[in-house]
Design a protein around this motif. Structure first.
Motif, mmCIF file in Angstrom:
data_model
loop_
_atom_site.group_PDB
_atom_site.id
_atom_site.type_symbol
_atom_site.label_atom_id
_atom_site.label_comp_id
_atom_site.label_asym_id
_atom_site.label_seq_id
_atom_site.Cartn_x
_atom_site.Cartn_y
_atom_site.Cartn_z
ATOM 1 N N LYS A 479 0.816 -1.216 0.000
ATOM 2 C CA LYS A 479 0.000 0.000 0.000
ATOM 3 C C LYS A 479 0.856 1.276 0.000
ATOM 4 C CE LYS A 479 -3.745 -0.206 2.551
ATOM 5 N NZ LYS A 479 -4.672 -0.095 3.695
ATOM 6 N N ILE A 486 0.313 7.915 -5.751
ATOM 7 C CA ILE A 486 -0.722 8.948 -5.671
ATOM 8 C C ILE A 486 -0.082 10.331 -5.545
ATOM 9 C CG2 ILE A 486 -2.538 9.892 -4.164
ATOM 10 C CD1 ILE A 486 -3.371 7.011 -3.564
ATOM 11 N N TRP A 498 -9.961 6.895 -4.400
ATOM 12 C CA TRP A 498 -9.622 5.742 -3.556
ATOM 13 C C TRP A 498 -10.948 5.199 -3.008
ATOM 14 C CZ3 TRP A 498 -4.459 4.383 -1.530
ATOM 15 C CH2 TRP A 498 -4.489 3.260 -0.677
ATOM 16 N N CYS A 500 -13.336 2.445 -0.959
ATOM 17 C CA CYS A 500 -13.359 1.459 0.137
ATOM 18 C C CYS A 500 -14.737 0.797 0.200
ATOM 19 C CB CYS A 500 -13.094 2.141 1.484
ATOM 20 S SG CYS A 500 -11.561 3.065 1.550
ATOM 21 N N THR A 517 -9.433 5.479 6.204
ATOM 22 C CA THR A 517 -8.546 5.669 5.055
ATOM 23 C C THR A 517 -8.370 7.155 4.754
ATOM 24 O OG1 THR A 517 -9.230 3.558 4.122
ATOM 25 C CG2 THR A 517 -8.198 5.105 2.617
ATOM 26 N N VAL A 558 -11.599 10.059 -1.317
ATOM 27 C CA VAL A 558 -11.842 8.756 -0.696
ATOM 28 C C VAL A 558 -13.353 8.554 -0.653
ATOM 29 C CG1 VAL A 558 -11.591 7.367 1.391
ATOM 30 C CG2 VAL A 558 -9.751 8.914 0.694
ATOM 31 N N VAL A 576 -7.925 3.709 -7.235
ATOM 32 C CA VAL A 576 -7.454 2.660 -6.322
ATOM 33 C C VAL A 576 -8.694 2.045 -5.666
ATOM 34 C CG1 VAL A 576 -6.051 2.094 -4.307
ATOM 35 C CG2 VAL A 576 -5.310 3.910 -5.885
ATOM 36 N N GLU A 578 -9.734 -0.604 -2.830
ATOM 37 C CA GLU A 578 -9.225 -1.413 -1.729
ATOM 38 C C GLU A 578 -10.140 -2.604 -1.469
ATOM 39 O OE1 GLU A 578 -6.965 -0.546 2.492
ATOM 40 O OE2 GLU A 578 -8.173 1.015 1.557
#
Length: 707
Positions: A479, A486, A498, A500, A517, A558, A576, A578
């Motif tokens: 990570k 980034i 990003w 999640c 995060t 995020v 990204v 996760e």
């Protein structure tokens, strides 16, 4: 409802069992008859203990020689039995006094369970048992799907009773040829097994049957059931389509303009900052031809992520408005609906304003005064286009003359919601035109089955300038490297998503969450504005975050999957995701499509985590491999159907149109093609048989296909 399937299951069960049966949908005798076993137990033979191998599930008949309750290391009932060829210890950690009494020393029992060897000899853990005696069954014992409060013995009796009462008239027309994939015998292709014969066999198969053919549904009895089910589905789809063809809809044609002037549609095309691709032009023609007919359009527009479905929707709206009618566009989330609203206002208002027309906005989060003003515009007809979320179908929304509804990401809406929207449009005996859009391409077998009642338009060409997206699959142990990447992207003036899977910490799932995060990335990237977006935030807060990101002020966003569809920020070049192994394939593909919308080279990083044994699940591996190997949405959709089944694609549609219970769309294509070929002929030449067949399998659920 046709008589043979109208009779409810006899109400002789206790209330708890009745409730459980209703919960499982077991209302009519035919429902019970079609409630097929998950697996079978062989109680047709007795095995001697000396012949039982370690790991075998067997039935023995033995005498109790010892029965005692032990308290160490924990409370348990230990029962030793002997069948004359050997001993076995039965262990029960949970038991009732009545059970202990029925296993008193000297009792002769018939016991079924898995034999395990060990230092203390043969053992069975929690076996099934009953008093010995009586003839052995002649068929395998079925084990049915059940629910709390509905024990197997009761369910078996209920199904056996229903099988005696249920009427199963033959619904296949005389001389119907068997499907090509039906089994071959010594004399070539065999006819389909009769339905009653097939059901009786599946409820009580003979011990000599090859269990593998029951488990993989390849046995001729299963072929009959799957053929029947697929035929019912095809009949209901074709009938819904045929019934719609009898309805009337507004004829939407663009009027001929005054000499030297342009039509509204031509004005719209002229002011667009880009030209339409060949594929967009083709589907616009298909939609315009549909709307020019006095029959309600029922069309699905599908195209890969970023293929330009919104401009096709805008073009369709312009045709509707030019013909003097209203259009509504409904999206599943406020973010997506607002994005559509922003684009459509920019494209359409310069053309609509001189005509005294507007684009209206409706959402659940609007203030009372603003909402009242919008409702007035809609009711008067001044709002030529209405864009919004579920608020569009609320009771107080009254349209002036709505003729076209566009539903984006249609699989995210329930059947009842689509029916409510259609009822909004019904006036003067007219039905609406309906255009449903999906960014999840529909695999061929799904289009042949669940979408057989729709006309399908496909945008199979991406607009010029879309850059290919490089997909990397990386362990979450790396990570820190990703965070460094980034930092480099933001320093170069680019933006990053990003994603999640959770909003907050969950004790049940050890997954990263958006809130934590966001904190971690804010600390790791000093000087970079890191935003947070999730579904529980107030609407105004979500809107402010998206405006900062869209304007390029915020470097990293995020988010949860709230940005899955529709969000369009050309400057974003890195995505990204996760815990990517936890997402569905189509969802991963949608998320990946949020980048690669500008000229910069773009990448999608799939971060995965392994379980406690250091392994990634087979399903997780398949998903990540598919994402790394292809950007083609149709191939992604095909693989997702293989991995997850049709529910992933149909979404809320299934709330009215039951998913296939027995047939497999990948393996049973030949049966599906047989059903597709037979259904139109059957509806035309044997309508009574078609009605009986639909009632047998779908009951009242076929009504939902009208959505």
């Amino acid at each position: 409802m046709s008589a043979p399937y109208a009779s409810p299951a006899k109400k002789t069960a206790p209330s708890a069992a009745l409730q459980a049966m209703h919960k499982l949908g077991l209302v009519r005798d035919i429902d019970l008859a079609l409630h097929l076993p998950l697996r079978y137990e062989d109680e047709t033979r007795i095995t001697l203990l000396r012949n039982a191998r370690d790991g075998d599930t067997v039935q023995i008949e033995a005498t109790v020689t010892q029965c005692e309750v032990q308290l160490r290391p924990r409370r348990m009932l230990k029962v030793t039995v002997d069948d004359g060829t050997g001993e076995c210890v039965l262990t029960f950690f949970s038991f009732y006094p009545s059970q202990q009494k029925s296993m008193a020393v000297g009792a002769v029992l018939r016991i079924r369970g898995e034999v395990k060897g060990g230092f203390w000899g043969r053992q069975m853990l929690h076996p099934a048992f009953k008093a010995a005696g009586g003839e052995l069954p002649q068929a395998l014992t079925p084990v049915y799907p059940t629910a709390a409060g509905l024990p197997q013995p009761y369910l078996r009796r209920a199904i056996a009773s229903a099988m005696q009462r249920v009427q199963l008239p033959e619904t296949l027309p005389p001389g119907t040829p068997p499907p090509v994939m039906n089994y071959w015998g010594e004399n070539g292709l065999q006819p389909l097994m009769g339905l009653r014969e097939a059901l009786h066999f599946l409820h009580h198969p003979t011990p000599d049957v090859a269990l593998a053919t029951l488990e993989d549904h390849s046995h001729p009895a299963w072929q009959r059931l799957k053929a029947e089910e697929l035929l019912a589905q095809q009949l209901s789809q074709f009938r819904a389509k045929r019934e719609r063809a009898l309805l009337k809809a507004p004829v939407l044609r663009v009027p001929t303009p005054e000499p030297g002037t342009l039509t509204l549609v031509e004005q719209f095309l002229q002011q667009l900052p880009f030209g339409l691709t060949g594929a967009q032009q083709r589907v616009c023609r298909e939609i315009a031809e549909d709307m020019a007919r006095p029959l309600p359009m029922h069309r699905l527009l599908q195209g890969d992520v970023g293929s330009g479905k919104t401009v096709v929707a805008a073009m369709s709206a312009m045709v509707c408005i030019a013909a003097g009618w209203q259009c509504a566009l409904m999206a599943p989330t406020e973010i997506l609906a607002e994005q559509h609203f922003g684009k459509l206002v920019g494209w359409l208002e310069p053309i609509l304003a001189p005509l005294g027309k507007k684009v209206a906005w409706l959402s659940g989060a609007q203030k009372k005064k603003e909402r009242a003003a919008m409702l007035a515009l809609v009711a008067s007809g001044e709002a030529a286009l209405v864009v919004g979320t579920h608020a569009v179908i609320q009771q107080q929304v009254e349209f002036h003359n709505l003729a076209l509804a566009v539903i984006d990401e249609q699989h995210r809406f329930g059947v009842a919601q689509r029916l409510a929207l259609r009822q909004k449009l019904a006036h003067a005996g007219l039905e609406p035109h309906l255009l449903m859009m999906s960014a999840t391409p529909i695999p061929r077998t799904l289009a042949m089955s669940y979408y057989a009642d729709l006309d399908v338009s496909v945008i199979d060409e991406l607009p010029p300038g879309r850059t290919p997206i490089v997909t990397k699959v990386i362990s979450d142990s790396r990570k820190d490297e990703v965070i460094a990447r980034i930092g480099a992207q933001v320093a170069a003036g680019r933006q990053v998503y990003w994603v999640c899977p959770l909003i907050e910490e969950s004790e049940a799932l050890d997954l990263s969450n958006a809130t934590a995060t966001h904190t971690d990335l804010s600390e790791a990237l000093p000087g970079v504005m890191v935003g947070l977006l999730h579904s529980r935030m107030p609407t105004a807060e979500k809107k402010a975050v998206m405006e900062l990101f869209t304007a390029g002020i915020m470097g990293v966003l995020v988010s949860t999957t709230v940005i899955e569809v529709g969000v369009d920020v050309p400057n974003a070049s890195l995505m990204v995701i996760e815990h990517a192994e936890r997402f569905g394939l189509s969802q991963l593909h949608q998320l990946r499509g949020r980048v690669g919308r500008g000229a910069a080279a773009s990448a999608c990083v799939l971060l995965y985590s392994v379980n406690d044994n250091g392994r990634l699940s087979d399903t997780g591996k398949e998903r990540l491999r598919a994402m790394a190997e292809t950007n083609d949405g149709f191939e992604i959709a095909r693989r997702d159907l293989e991995i997850r089944g049709p529910g992933e694609f149909l979404g809320a549609r299934q709330s009215g149109d039951a998913l296939l219970r027995f047939a497999d769309l990948e393996r049973d294509v030949a049966l599906l093609e047989w059903a597709r070929e037979l259904a139109p002929t059957m509806l035309q030449r044997y309508p009574h048989l078609a009605d009986l067949h639909i009632q047998r399998w779908l009951g009242a659920k076929s009504e939902f296909l009208k959505a």
